[in-house]
Design a protein around this motif. Sequence first.
Motif, PDB file in Angstrom:
ATOM      1  N   GLU A  47      27.649 -18.811  62.601  1.00 32.53           N
ATOM      2  CA  GLU A  47      28.795 -18.489  61.745  1.00 32.53           C
ATOM      3  C   GLU A  47      29.944 -19.455  61.994  1.00 32.53           C
ATOM      4  O   GLU A  47      30.602 -19.913  61.055  1.00 32.53           O
ATOM      5  CB  GLU A  47      29.243 -17.047  61.992  1.00 32.53           C
ATOM      6  N   ALA A  48      30.174 -19.805  63.243  1.00 34.20           N
ATOM      7  CA  ALA A  48      31.235 -20.750  63.571  1.00 34.20           C
ATOM      8  C   ALA A  48      30.910 -22.137  63.008  1.00 34.20           C
ATOM      9  O   ALA A  48      31.814 -22.859  62.570  1.00 34.20           O
ATOM     10  CB  ALA A  48      31.428 -20.824  65.081  1.00 34.20           C
ATOM     11  N   ALA A  49      29.644 -22.512  63.008  1.00 37.12           N
ATOM     12  CA  ALA A  49      29.251 -23.821  62.490  1.00 37.12           C
ATOM     13  C   ALA A  49      29.472 -23.920  60.985  1.00 37.12           C
ATOM     14  O   ALA A  49      29.703 -25.001  60.452  1.00 37.12           O
ATOM     15  CB  ALA A  49      27.789 -24.094  62.827  1.00 37.12           C
ATOM     16  N   LEU A  50      29.403 -22.807  60.303  1.00 32.16           N
ATOM     17  CA  LEU A  50      29.615 -22.823  58.859  1.00 32.16           C
ATOM     18  C   LEU A  50      31.090 -22.979  58.488  1.00 32.16           C
ATOM     19  O   LEU A  50      31.410 -23.350  57.367  1.00 32.16           O
ATOM     20  CB  LEU A  50      29.062 -21.540  58.235  1.00 32.16           C
ATOM     21  N   ASN A  51      31.976 -22.664  59.386  1.00 33.31           N
ATOM     22  CA  ASN A  51      33.425 -22.795  59.154  1.00 33.31           C
ATOM     23  C   ASN A  51      33.867 -22.112  57.871  1.00 33.31           C
ATOM     24  O   ASN A  51      34.624 -22.666  57.073  1.00 33.31           O
ATOM     25  CB  ASN A  51      33.840 -24.273  59.125  1.00 33.31           C
ATOM     26  N   GLY A  52      33.381 -20.925  57.616  1.00 37.16           N
ATOM     27  CA  GLY A  52      33.803 -20.170  56.445  1.00 37.16           C
ATOM     28  C   GLY A  52      33.096 -20.541  55.171  1.00 37.16           C
ATOM     29  O   GLY A  52      33.428 -20.018  54.109  1.00 37.16           O
ATOM     30  N   TYR A  53      32.097 -21.430  55.223  1.00 38.77           N
ATOM     31  CA  TYR A  53      31.369 -21.827  54.019  1.00 38.77           C
ATOM     32  C   TYR A  53      30.545 -20.646  53.525  1.00 38.77           C
ATOM     33  O   TYR A  53      29.790 -20.042  54.283  1.00 38.77           O
ATOM     34  CB  TYR A  53      30.452 -23.011  54.324  1.00 38.77           C
TER      35      TYR A  53
END
Length: 58
Positions: A47-53
Motif C-alpha cells: 500500500e505504501a508503494a502505491l502512494n495512494g494510486y
Amino acid sequence: MSRLFSLALLVAALTVTGCSSSDSTNILEDADQAAIDAYDAQAAANEAALNGYDGVEK
C-alpha cells in the motif's frame, strides 16, 4: 460415442459427489501468528508503494 458418454457420466458423478471432506476449514485457523504478521507487513508495504494510486489515471 460411448467413450464420450462414459466421460460425461464420470464428470457428472464427480460433480454431484463433490469434495469428500465434511469439515469446513478456515485458513486463518491453521496459520501461525508470525505468518499473519508477515502478511500484514507485506500488505502495508504494498500500500505504501502505491502512494495512494487507485488504478485510475487522472
